[in-house]
Design a protein around this motif. Structure first.
Motif, PDB file in Angstrom:
ATOM      1  N   PRO A   1       0.816  -1.213   0.000  1.00 23.68           N
ATOM      2  CA  PRO A   1       0.000   0.000   0.000  1.00 23.68           C
ATOM      3  C   PRO A   1       0.856   1.273   0.000  1.00 23.68           C
ATOM      4  O   PRO A   1       0.331   2.364   0.172  1.00 23.68           O
ATOM      5  CB  PRO A   1      -0.782  -0.126   1.314  1.00 23.68           C
TER       6      PRO A   1
ATOM      7  N   PHE B   1      -0.520   4.405  -3.845  1.00 22.12           N
ATOM      8  CA  PHE B   1      -1.943   4.165  -4.040  1.00 22.12           C
ATOM      9  C   PHE B   1      -2.290   3.908  -5.500  1.00 22.12           C
ATOM     10  O   PHE B   1      -3.458   3.799  -5.849  1.00 22.12           O
ATOM     11  CB  PHE B   1      -2.772   5.308  -3.465  1.00 22.12           C
ATOM     12  N   ASP B   2      -1.285   3.817  -6.377  1.00 23.45           N
ATOM     13  CA  ASP B   2      -1.571   3.304  -7.712  1.00 23.45           C
ATOM     14  C   ASP B   2      -2.019   1.860  -7.546  1.00 23.45           C
ATOM     15  O   ASP B   2      -1.496   1.126  -6.688  1.00 23.45           O
ATOM     16  CB  ASP B   2      -0.332   3.370  -8.613  1.00 23.45           C
ATOM     17  N   THR B   3      -2.985   1.428  -8.359  1.00 18.77           N
ATOM     18  CA  THR B   3      -3.520   0.076  -8.215  1.00 18.77           C
ATOM     19  C   THR B   3      -3.305  -0.784  -9.456  1.00 18.77           C
ATOM     20  O   THR B   3      -3.574  -1.979  -9.415  1.00 18.77           O
ATOM     21  CB  THR B   3      -5.027   0.126  -7.887  1.00 18.77           C
TER      22      THR B   3
ATOM     23  N   LYS C   1      -7.082   0.297  -1.035  1.00 19.44           N
ATOM     24  CA  LYS C   1      -6.295  -0.626  -1.850  1.00 19.44           C
ATOM     25  C   LYS C   1      -6.301  -1.982  -1.154  1.00 19.44           C
ATOM     26  O   LYS C   1      -6.297  -2.035   0.082  1.00 19.44           O
ATOM     27  CB  LYS C   1      -4.852  -0.094  -1.998  1.00 19.44           C
TER      28      LYS C   1
END
Length: 172
Positions: A33, A36-38, A158
């Motif tokens: 985490p 915060f790009d997923t 996330k």
């Protein structure tokens, strides 16, 4: 570096680093985490990010490499804090270290080089957001004079849960 450890060099990032930097960042996208790009990126998708960090000016990219193999062991950046002009003297900083290269002082070397490079720039403050929990990152930032200013509670989602982000600031 400690005796018996590989020598590490820190230098500005260059376009030929793009694939390795993308691979390193994608590890953090997939596994943690911390960002915060997923969704993972291709190198071409990351190219605008790399090009937004030239060798001079307030927005820099510093890369740590193994002196022998030239393998990228980590990187640090200073990026715009916010898009509005009044924020131009503020930057957001971040550091990423390859998972196998942790606990070797690489983050410290990267931030030392980054803040030395920024010393002559027209900057007033640096900000760092640290997804919680992350004691190692908090300690690194505090060693460089960052002070805790507050926490955004459950600001990012996330891996099916919400994460807090602690914010730190440093005078430049």
């Amino acid at each position: 570096m400690r005796p018996g450890r590989t020598e590490v060099q820190v230098r500005p990032g260059v376009e030929s680093d793009l694939e390795a930097l993308t691979d390193l960042y994608n590890h953090y996208v997939r596994e943690t985490p911390i960002t915060f790009d997923t969704a993972v990126f291709t190198p071409e998708e990351r190219r605008p990010w790399l090009l937004s960090h030239p060798e001079d000016g307030p927005h820099r990219l510093m890369v740590a490499t193994d002196a022998d193999s030239q393998e990228i062991l980590g990187y640090a950046t200073s990026s715009p804090y916010r898009a509005k002009p009044a924020y131009d003297t503020s930057v957001e900083v971040t550091v990423y270290v390859a998972p196998h290269a942790g606990r070797r002082g690489i983050g410290t070397l990267l931030y030392k080089a980054l803040f030395e490079a920024l010393a002559g720039e027209d900057l007033h403050r640096a900000y760092a957001g640290i997804a919680q929990p992350n004691e190692a990152s908090a300690r690194l930032h505090e060693r460089f004079g960052f002070r805790y200013v507050g926490t955004y509670r459950e600001v990012g989602r996330k891996f099916g849960r919400y994460w807090d982000v602690a914010w730190y600031e440093k005078d430049l």
